[in-house]
Design a protein around this motif. Structure first.
Motif, PDB file in Angstrom:
ATOM      1  N   SER A   1      -9.656   4.167  -1.998  1.00  0.00           N
ATOM      2  CA  SER A   1      -8.873   4.177  -1.022  1.00  0.00           C
ATOM      3  C   SER A   1      -8.520   2.345  -0.763  1.00  0.00           C
TER       4      SER A   1
ATOM      5  N   PHE B   1      -5.477   0.248  -1.073  1.00  0.00           N
ATOM      6  CA  PHE B   1      -4.731  -0.014  -2.378  1.00  0.00           C
ATOM      7  C   PHE B   1      -3.712  -1.079  -1.363  1.00  0.00           C
TER       8      PHE B   1
ATOM      9  N   ILE C   1       0.540   3.417  -3.340  1.00  0.00           N
ATOM     10  CA  ILE C   1      -0.403   4.301  -3.322  1.00  0.00           C
ATOM     11  C   ILE C   1       0.430   6.003  -3.044  1.00  0.00           C
TER      12      ILE C   1
ATOM     13  N   GLU D   1       0.809  -1.010  -0.276  1.00  0.00           N
ATOM     14  CA  GLU D   1       0.084  -0.123  -0.072  1.00  0.00           C
ATOM     15  C   GLU D   1       1.261   1.184   0.086  1.00  0.00           C
TER      16      GLU D   1
END
Length: 490
Positions: A315, A317, A221, A217
C-alpha cells in the motif's frame, strides 16, 4: 513574475493560436501533470483546450519524461541566467499574429512574460497573496482535472466520491470509526450504502503528504491491479479535503503483528513465508509485469496491509516513481522515504533504481524472520543494526539464531535459511550486486537452486552507543518510523 494572457474568445481559439517557445526559464508551479504523455501529445492536448495557457516537457533525467500544462496565470517565471545550467523550455499560447521567429520579437515576448523583480515589494506581496488564495480555492479543481484527464488518456477510472458520501460512510469521521493515525492523517473504517467496507485515509492539513503526493497516488495506484496490491476504490477532493478510499484490510498492517509480543505468535512460519512470497510477487508486478514500471520508494512493514486471511497487499503509493524508456536509475534532489529501509545509494546520493526497492525488500525479509526492527535494533555484543547482526550470524554459520523464537515449533529449516540468504543478497551494499526482483521470486520459490554467497550489506558500520533502546520515538509519514524529506535548491 507573472505572465497574463489576453483573454481569448472562442472565435480566437477556433481561428488558430500557436505557441511561442521561451528557452531556459524558471517554470511556475504546475497546474496539471501526466507522465504518460510525450511532448507531441502534450502540444496537441494543450492546443485543443482553449483554457491551456502553456505546456512544457517534464524532464527529470534517466529517461523520465511527461507533460506539464498550466491553466492559470503563469506566476513566478523568469529567464535563467547564463551562469546557471538549470532551466527548462516552456511553450506559451499566443495568437497566430504574434508567432514570430526574429530575435527582437522573441525578446519582446519574454519581456511581456515576466515582471521585473525591481517592481517592488508591494507587487511581489500582492502576487504571493494571489497565488496562495488561488491554490487554496482551486486545489480541488486541479485534482479533479488530473483524475478526469488521466482517465481519458489511460482508460482508467478512479471514481470521485462526494464529501457528503464519505462523511456518511464514516459517521462523519467519528473517533469510533478511526482505525489508525499516521503522519499523513487519520484512517477511518467506513461502510458504503451497498454494504462495502472501506478504509478512508483523510490527509490532515499538517500532513507531510501534500497535493502532489495525493495526485501521484491517485494517478499511479488507479492503474494497478494485482492480488498483492491494495486496491484504490476512489478519492475525494473538495475544498481543503484530500481523501483516499481503499478496500478495507481487517488485519491492519504487518508491523501490527510481527513487532508485538503476543500477536506475532499468530504468524506461524508457513504464514510468514506466504507473506514473503506475496510481497515479492507484488513487487515483481510493479517492476516488470504492469504496464507501468514503478519504484515504490517506501516499502516497509507498515505499508504491507493484511486481509482477512492475512494475505499481504502493498500500500501507500504517495512516494512511488514511474520509470520510463527502460531507465535504469534516476538521480533526485528530493530524498523521501524511511530510514532503516532506504538503500545506501538513495539515502546518500539520491539515486533511485529498481534495486532501491530490492534493498527495502531485503530488510523486510530479515524483519519478518526475526520479529525485530532493523532501525532501533540493539545487541549486547555489538552496535550493528539488524542487517549487520544477520550478516555476522551468517558468516559464523549461526544464521538460524536470527529466527524469531516463536517460530521454533513451526519452522522449516531450509526455507528459513534460504530466506535469510535471499534477504542478505537483497540488502547488499552496492545495487549492482543485488538480484533483480524476478530472480528473488525464483530463488524463494525453488529450493533446488544454489544461491550465491552474499557480500557485505549496506550500512555495515557499527553505530555509536546509545542508552535509548526505545523505538517508540521513531515516527513516520504513516506512523512507524522517521520518514525524511531532504530538499536541495536547484
Amino acid at each position: 513574475m507573472k505572465c497574463v494572457k489576453k483573454s481569448p474568445t472562442e472565435s480566437d481559439c477556433r481561428n488558430g493560436e500557436g505557441f511561442q517557445k521561451l528557452a531556459r526559464m524558471k517554470l511556475p508551479d504546475i497546474n496539471w501533470l501526466n507522465q504518460s504523455m510525450n511532448i507531441k501529445e502534450c502540444y496537441a492536448e494543450c492546443l485543443k483546450n482553449c483554457s491551456c495557457r502553456a505546456y512544457a516537457d517534464l524532464n527529470e533525467g534517466g529517461g523520465i519524461s511527461g507533460c506539464m500544462m498550466w491553466f492559470t496565470n503563469l506566476i513566478d517565471m523568469k529567464e535563467c541566467s547564463d551562469r546557471f545550467t538549470w532551466g527548462q523550455d516552456i511553450f506559451i499560447r499566443v495568437p497566430a499574429s504574434e508567432l514570430v521567429n526574429d530575435s527582437s520579437k522573441k525578446k519582446r515576448i519574454k519581456i511581456i512574460a515576466s515582471v521585473s523583480t525591481t517592481s517592488g515589494i508591494l507587487i511581489f506581496g500582492l502576487a504571493f497573496w494571489k497565488v496562495w488564495k488561488k491554490r487554496k480555492n482551486k486545489g480541488d479543481e486541479e485534482v479533479q482535472t488530473l483524475i478526469v484527464l488521466q482517465s481519458k488518456k489511460e482508460d482508467t477510472e478512479v471514481p470521485l466520491f462526494p464529501l457528503a458520501t464519505v462523511a456518511t460512510a464514516t459517521n462523519n469521521f467519528s473517533k469510533a470509526n478511526m482505525i489508525g493515525e499516521g503522519g499523513f492523517g487519520p484512517v477511518y473504517k467506513g461502510n458504503l450504502s451497498d454494504g462495502q467496507e472501506i478504509a478512508v485515509k483523510r490527509l490532515s492539513k499538517q500532513s507531510g503528504q501534500g497535493l502532489e503526493e495525493f495526485k501521484n497516488e491517485v494517478a499511479i495506484i488507479g492503474k494497478l491491479q494485482h492480488r498483492n496490491l491494495v486496491a484504490l476504490i476512489g478519492s475525494c477532493a473538495e475544498g481543503d479535503e484530500r481523501i483516499l478510499i481503499y478496500e478495507y484490510m481487517p488485519n491492519k498492517s504487518l508491523d501490527y503483528f510481527i513487532f508485538d509480543r503476543e500477536r506475532r505468535k499468530l504468524l506461524s512460519w508457513k504464514k510468514r513465508f506466504e507473506i514473503i512470497i506475496g510481497i515479492a510477487r507484488g513487487l515483481l508486478y510493479l517492476h516488470q509485469d504492469s504496464k507501468l514500471q514503478i519504484v515504490h520508494r517506501d516499502l516497509k512493514t507498515s505499508n504491507i496491509l493484511l486481509d482477512s486471511e492475512l494475505n499481504p497487499k502493498i500500500s501507500d503509493f504517495g512516494l512511488a516513481r514511474i520509470f520510463k524508456n527502460d531507465a535504469k536509475e534516476v538521480n533526485t534532489k528530493r530524498v523521501v522515504g524511511t530510514y532503516g529501509y532506504m538503500s545506501p545509494e538513495y539515502a546518500t546520493d539520491g539515486t533511485i533504481s529498481l534495486k532501491s526497492d530490492v534493498f527495502s525488500l531485503g530488510v523486510l525479509l530479515l524483519e519478518i524472520i526475526s520479529g525485530r526492527r532493523n532501525r532501533g535494533f540493539h545487541h549486547l555484543d555489538h552496535h550493528h543494526n539488524l542487517i549487520g547482526h544477520a550478516w555476522l550470524l551468517w558468516n559464523d554459520g549461526r544464521a538460524l539464531e536470527l529466527m524469531d523464537r516463536y517460530l521454533e515449533d513451526s519452522f522449516i529449516e531450509s526455507q528459513v535459511k534460504r530466506c535469510i540468504q535471499v534477504g542478505l543478497l537483497c540488502a547488499q551494499k552496492f545495487p549492482e550486486s543485488r538480484p533483480d526482483i524476478s530472480s528473488v521470486v525464483f530463488m524463494l520459490a525453488n529450493e533446488d537452486v544454489v544461491l550465491p554467497r552474499p557480500r557485505e550489506p549496506g550500512f555495515f558500520t557499527e553505530r555509536g552507543f546509545s542508552t535509548d533502546t526505545s523505538s517508540s520515538k521513531d515516527k513516520s509519514l504513516t506512523g512507524n518510523y522517521l520518514s525524511v524529506t531532504i530538499e536541495e535548491g536547484r
